[in-house]
Design an enzyme around this catalytic site. Structure first.
Site, PDB file in Angstrom:
ATOM      1  N   SER A 212      24.253   2.766  35.889  1.00 24.93           N
ATOM      2  CA  SER A 212      24.678   1.710  34.984  1.00 24.93           C
ATOM      3  C   SER A 212      25.419   0.626  35.773  1.00 24.93           C
ATOM      4  CB  SER A 212      25.530   2.312  33.864  1.00 24.93           C
ATOM      5  OG  SER A 212      25.725   1.404  32.817  1.00 24.93           O
TER       6      SER A 212
ATOM      7  N   GLU B 236      17.183   4.311  26.668  1.00 23.86           N
ATOM      8  CA  GLU B 236      18.417   3.806  27.260  1.00 23.86           C
ATOM      9  C   GLU B 236      19.436   3.319  26.228  1.00 23.86           C
ATOM     10  OE1 GLU B 236      19.753   3.652  30.176  1.00 23.86           O
ATOM     11  OE2 GLU B 236      18.177   3.877  31.673  1.00 23.86           O
TER      12      GLU B 236
END
Length: 538
Positions: free
Chosen positions: A228, A342
């Site tokens: 991330s 996601e």
């Protein structure tokens, strides 16, 4: 290859290393506890002084190691400075403070963190191995550049199965790490303003280069990996002149393809943030900002979020995304991938978690606002009646759009460097530990961060995997370990992971085993023909 002898003094008490009695100092110890068994508290010599860690049956750890001076008082909003050396033996059995951040749903983050003295890292190595020059794995944590810490990750199962030296790091977050104002630019002639967190990561990597040999690691074989925001920061290090030579391959998990902030945008936001604190532009602004408490900084940050690298500066001359599009980001080997769902986590967090689930009308409004030139096509492809709720529908839309943009990222990387790509698609429980604790029936699927529990434990919690999921976890650990050792993730007794070529095959992870799938299959699963038209990658 540069060789360094290991300086791990296993079984030697701190008292034996330091014979003289020294003045009491925070973090320093005179010797191991009387109840210690031989070898429980090994001592290592670093450039700054001696450290006493803790050896357990499988993994030896050294925690709370300062890699830079505390960024407090006059060092707040300055480039990281060298850590002070110490006499005697410093205790390294407890984590150092996490960096300033607000509350979150992760365990341990129920209250704001107000500690500025936070530039610490942690080192883990196999206890039993006698090997030197082990591969080194440095983990750049996620959290949107506003949350998280190195202490969140417990890499024991990865370390013991792959014989690596694993390093987790803290770096300054939010406004503390990424604030840019005109006054701070003038106060930092080294161009650090806006990129303090990026410079922290480089300082930690330089510490690794200088000291990791003392822990049995090979400074010439370092993998920098992140997830991330950590993946985005890793991409920034690939682009930054100051990151060159500090690591030798990279792993980008669920990130790394976004644009950095421009100086103009960061400056505008930074001045709004400063004004919220009552710090007007001019010569006194930097002093005014440094006089504010961490709690005040966090309060202003809620309204004017400050996070993410700033390109167009000496620290980061070029936007990583621009370099990626031009085929100039890196020549280092890269593993890159994401999860198949996601965005379900972030969408849940924005709506259902707050007790405000989306209605059908709100979903329609979001689609119309976000995709004005393709709203009808999106509604047709994602009829709300096909999903558990409007919130889940929006999560599916956002997940697929992101997956298709990520496909473009992979193609761009693979055109110019050795690249291995994957999609984590294990949709069955258990979800990531923070979600698991919520005890909700929201269908997250293989959402953001769910892949991490298959590689290492998080926040002190081992997830209750099925036998098939344990098999998948073992495969993933083997692939990641092989890449850290030699820059190629392939291992015996596991499906081949072909090097990716644009529009080629990728590895898809779902229990019980990974499998190779064509790029076209993933495109179809995520409606990429639609998204390449409605919302193409930048």
């Amino acid at each position: 290859m540069r060789r360094r002898s290991i300086a791990l003094l296993a079984g030697v008490s701190a008292a034996a290393v330091v014979a003289a009695s020294l003045p009491a100092m925070a973090g320093l110890v005179a010797g191991a506890p009387e109840s210690a068994y031989p070898g429980q508290y090994p001592v290592v010599r670093t450039d700054d002084g001696l450290l006493r860690g803790e050896a357990k049956s499988m993994v030896t750890s050294f925690k709370g190691i300062p890699y830079a001076a505390p960024p407090v008082d006059g060092l707040r909003w300055k480039a990281p400075q060298p850590a002070a050396k110490w006499r005697g033996v410093r205790d390294a059995t407890q984590f150092g403070g996490s960096c300033v951040q607000g509350i979150g749903w992760d365990p341990g983050y129920e209250q704001p963190t107000l500690t500025e003295d936070c530039l610490y890292l942690n080192v883990y190595r196999p206890t039993d191995t006698k090997e030197k020059d082990l591969p080194v794995f440095v983990w750049n944590h996620g959290g949107g550049n506003v949350g998280g810490a190195g202490r969140d990750t417990n890499p024991d199962k990865f370390v013991t199965r792959q014989d690596v030296v694993y390093v987790t790091i803290n770096y300054r977050l939010g406004a503390m790490g990424y604030l840019l104002t005109s006054a701070l630019e003038q106060d930092n002639p080294d161009s650090a303003a806006g990129n303090f967190g990026i410079l922290d990561q480089q300082a930690a990597l330089r510490w690794v280069q200088k000291n990791i040999g003392s822990f049995g690691g090979d400074p010439d074989n370092v993998t920098l990996a992140g997830q991330s925001a950590g993946a985005g920061n890793t991409a920034a290090q690939l682009a930054a002149p100051g990151g060159r030579g500090l690591f030798h391959r990279a792993i980008l998990q669920s990130g790394g393809g976004g644009a950095a902030r421009t100086p103009a945008a960061a400056r505008t936001s930074g001045e709004q943030f400063a004004a919220e604190l009552g710090c007007v532009p001019g010569a006194g602004q930097a002093s005014c900002l440094r006089a504010k408490s961490p709690a005040q900084v966090l309060a202003a940050q809620i309204k004017y979020r400050q996070s993410g690298a700033v390109a167009g500066t000496a620290v980061l001359p070029d936007d990583p995304l621009a370099l990626l599009k031009a085929g100039k980001l890196t020549r280092l080997p890269v593993v890159v991938g994401g999860t198949s769902d996601e965005s379900q986590q972030s969408v849940f967090g924005a709506y259902d978690y707050l007790g405000k689930p989306l209605t059908k009308d709100q979903l329609d409004s979001l689609i119309a606002t976000t995709y004005p030139n393709g709203a009808d096509k999106v509604r047709t492809a994602y009829p709300a009646a096909n999903y558990k709720s409007p919130t889940v529908t929006w999560g599916a839309i956002q997940s697929d759009q992101r997956a298709c943009r990520d496909q473009t990222l992979r193609d761009r990387l693979a055109a110019n460097t050795k690249t291995w790509t994957y999609e984590f698609a294990e949709k069955n429980d258990p979800p990531f530990v923070s979600i698991w604790r919520l005890n909700t029936d929201y269908p997250f699927g293989a959402t953001h961060v769910n892949d991490l529990g298959y590689l290492w434990d998080y926040l002190g919690t081992a997830l209750p995997f099925s036998t098939a999921q344990v098999d998948l976890s073992n495969q993933m650990i083997s692939y990641w370990g092989a890449f850290a050792r030699n820059g190629d993730p392939n291992v015996k007794a596991a499906p081949a992971w072909a090097r990716y070529t644009p529009q080629g095959t990728e590895l898809q992870f779902a229990a019980p085993s990974a499998k190779q799938v064509p790029h076209t299959q993933i495109d179809t699963e995520h409606n990429c023909a639609l998204w390449d038209q409605v919302s193409p990658a930048p």
